[in-house]
Design a protein around this motif. Structure first.
Motif, PDB file in Angstrom:
ATOM      1  N   VAL A 175       0.844  -1.199   0.000  1.00  0.00           N
ATOM      2  CA  VAL A 175       0.000   0.000   0.000  1.00  0.00           C
ATOM      3  C   VAL A 175       0.886   1.257   0.000  1.00  0.00           C
ATOM      4  N   LYS A 176       1.934   1.249   0.843  1.00  0.00           N
ATOM      5  CA  LYS A 176       2.846   2.394   0.901  1.00  0.00           C
ATOM      6  C   LYS A 176       3.598   2.562  -0.421  1.00  0.00           C
ATOM      7  N   ILE A 177       3.994   1.451  -1.023  1.00  0.00           N
ATOM      8  CA  ILE A 177       4.707   1.517  -2.302  1.00  0.00           C
ATOM      9  C   ILE A 177       3.801   2.090  -3.394  1.00  0.00           C
ATOM     10  N   PHE A 178       2.547   1.597  -3.448  1.00  0.00           N
ATOM     11  CA  PHE A 178       1.594   2.094  -4.448  1.00  0.00           C
ATOM     12  C   PHE A 178       1.295   3.575  -4.224  1.00  0.00           C
ATOM     13  N   SER A 179       1.148   3.963  -2.954  1.00  0.00           N
ATOM     14  CA  SER A 179       0.914   5.376  -2.632  1.00  0.00           C
ATOM     15  C   SER A 179       2.078   6.237  -3.108  1.00  0.00           C
ATOM     16  N   ALA A 180       3.286   5.753  -2.877  1.00  0.00           N
ATOM     17  CA  ALA A 180       4.482   6.495  -3.288  1.00  0.00           C
ATOM     18  C   ALA A 180       4.520   6.692  -4.803  1.00  0.00           C
ATOM     19  N   VAL A 181       4.147   5.645  -5.543  1.00  0.00           N
ATOM     20  CA  VAL A 181       4.119   5.753  -7.007  1.00  0.00           C
ATOM     21  C   VAL A 181       3.117   6.813  -7.454  1.00  0.00           C
ATOM     22  N   LEU A 182       1.919   6.806  -6.859  1.00  0.00           N
ATOM     23  CA  LEU A 182       0.902   7.807  -7.200  1.00  0.00           C
ATOM     24  C   LEU A 182       1.397   9.220  -6.884  1.00  0.00           C
ATOM     25  N   ILE A 183       2.014   9.395  -5.715  1.00  0.00           N
ATOM     26  CA  ILE A 183       2.474  10.722  -5.292  1.00  0.00           C
ATOM     27  C   ILE A 183       3.565  11.242  -6.219  1.00  0.00           C
ATOM     28  N   PHE A 184       4.582  10.426  -6.473  1.00  0.00           N
ATOM     29  CA  PHE A 184       5.687  10.878  -7.318  1.00  0.00           C
ATOM     30  C   PHE A 184       5.230  11.117  -8.759  1.00  0.00           C
ATOM     31  N   THR A 185       4.275  10.304  -9.237  1.00  0.00           N
ATOM     32  CA  THR A 185       3.727  10.539 -10.579  1.00  0.00           C
ATOM     33  C   THR A 185       2.990  11.868 -10.620  1.00  0.00           C
ATOM     34  N   GLY A 186       2.197  12.134  -9.584  1.00  0.00           N
ATOM     35  CA  GLY A 186       1.472  13.397  -9.517  1.00  0.00           C
ATOM     36  C   GLY A 186       2.399  14.594  -9.470  1.00  0.00           C
ATOM     37  N   VAL A 187       3.433  14.523  -8.631  1.00  0.00           N
ATOM     38  CA  VAL A 187       4.399  15.618  -8.542  1.00  0.00           C
ATOM     39  C   VAL A 187       5.115  15.818  -9.870  1.00  0.00           C
ATOM     40  N   TYR A 188       5.470  14.714 -10.541  1.00  0.00           N
ATOM     41  CA  TYR A 188       6.149  14.801 -11.836  1.00  0.00           C
ATOM     42  C   TYR A 188       5.279  15.528 -12.860  1.00  0.00           C
ATOM     43  N   LEU A 189       3.996  15.178 -12.930  1.00  0.00           N
ATOM     44  CA  LEU A 189       3.098  15.807 -13.900  1.00  0.00           C
ATOM     45  C   LEU A 189       2.925  17.302 -13.626  1.00  0.00           C
TER      46      LEU A 189
END
Length: 300
Positions: free
Chosen positions: A273-287
């Protein structure tokens, strides 16, 4: 690195420091220092540091007409922001407080489009949404909501705090476009100090300094020097180049870094769950941090 890269590094460092601060400040409050007394200590210590800094850096003369905006920044970015957050957090649960805080980027997005007519493209909107979803998942997963004495009032106060900080990010941007940060930040904190002093003076006076252990003293120093003084300087550096919506989205990184810090200390564990959350967050920040206009003089 170019100025945009430095601005992104500065915004990331702010998120890391705030992430560490969640754990550090919890050891200080409320056992050794009451919340409003801690605010007086943070703001007062930063006032001294900012004025000392002006002895070593070049500053510009502030136009009298701009002091009204500076006072507004002091109110929304220091006084009202800190007071409503600490009071709200004392009523609601830390989890709900964190959830409401990460609405700041969306509030900034809405206010920026209205107040400064910032154009919001689909990529930036999707990035903010992804970051919010990742942060919400990270904060809510496996947590209890039982430790709230007056959740409704607390949630309202924390949300008001988020709106207040959003106004600050928009107001301070025009000052950044006109002056270097060293020219006005000491004034923002000076006015802010006098605004918070009536609320926190009694709690500050009540601090039993002789009972504070050495490690707590160091943690107080960390919060004053790094979590307050340095983070505001770094935020102003990032605001010099980035738009308010871009700076605001880095709030999504704070719970992530807080979790990583807790995991490093053995106070939390890593899972999918933490790994998936991290992916969503970093993708959002990147965009959100992608520069959409190569020809624009002001980067995004």
């Amino acid at each position: 690195m170019n100025s945009r890269a430095w601005a992104l590094v500065a915004a990331t460092l702010v998120s890391i420091i705030y992430g560490v601060t969640f754990t550090v400040a919890k050891d200080v409050m409320p056992n050794y220092v009451a919340p409003y007394g801690f605010i007086v200590m943070r703001v007062g210590g930063s006032v001294v540091l900012f004025w000392l800094l002006t002895l070593f850096v070049k500053t510009e003369k502030i136009d009298k007409k701009d002091f009204l905006r500076i006072i507004a920044c002091s109110f929304f970015g220091i006084a009202f922001n800190m007071l409503t957050f600490f009071k709200g957090l004392s009523y609601t649960s830390p989890i709900m407080g964190a959830v409401l805080m990460v609405t700041t980027p969306m509030i900034v997005l809405a206010l920026s489009s209205i107040v400064i007519k910032e154009r919001i493209n689909a990529k930036k909107a999707i990035g903010i949404l992804l970051g919010f979803c990742g942060t919400l998942l990270l904060i809510l997963y496996g947590k209890s909501m039982a430790n709230a004495t007056n959740a409704m009032l607390g949630n309202v106060l924390v949300f008001v705090n988020a709106v207040s900080y959003a106004f600050y990010l928009i107001l301070v941007k025009k000052l950044m476009d006109k002056y270097n940060a060293f020219s006005f930040v000491q004034w923002i904190y000076t006015f802010g100090f006098f605004m918070v002093l009536p609320f926190g003076w009694q709690e500050f006076r009540a601090i039993a300094w002789e009972e504070i252990p050495t490690d707590i003293t160091w943690k107080i120093g960390f919060v004053v020097v790094f979590s307050t003084f340095l983070t505001y300087m770094l935020n102003l550096v990032s605001m010099r180049t980035l738009k308010p919506t871009t700076v605001a989205v880095f709030i999504y990184l704070q719970p992530l870094f807080a979790s990583l810090f807790a995991i490093g200390l053995g106070k939390d564990t890593i899972d999918w769950v933490k790994i998936f959350s991290a992916v969503l967050i970093f993708t959002g920040v990147y965009l959100v941090t992608q520069n959409t206009s190569k020809h624009s003089k002001q980067t995004r």
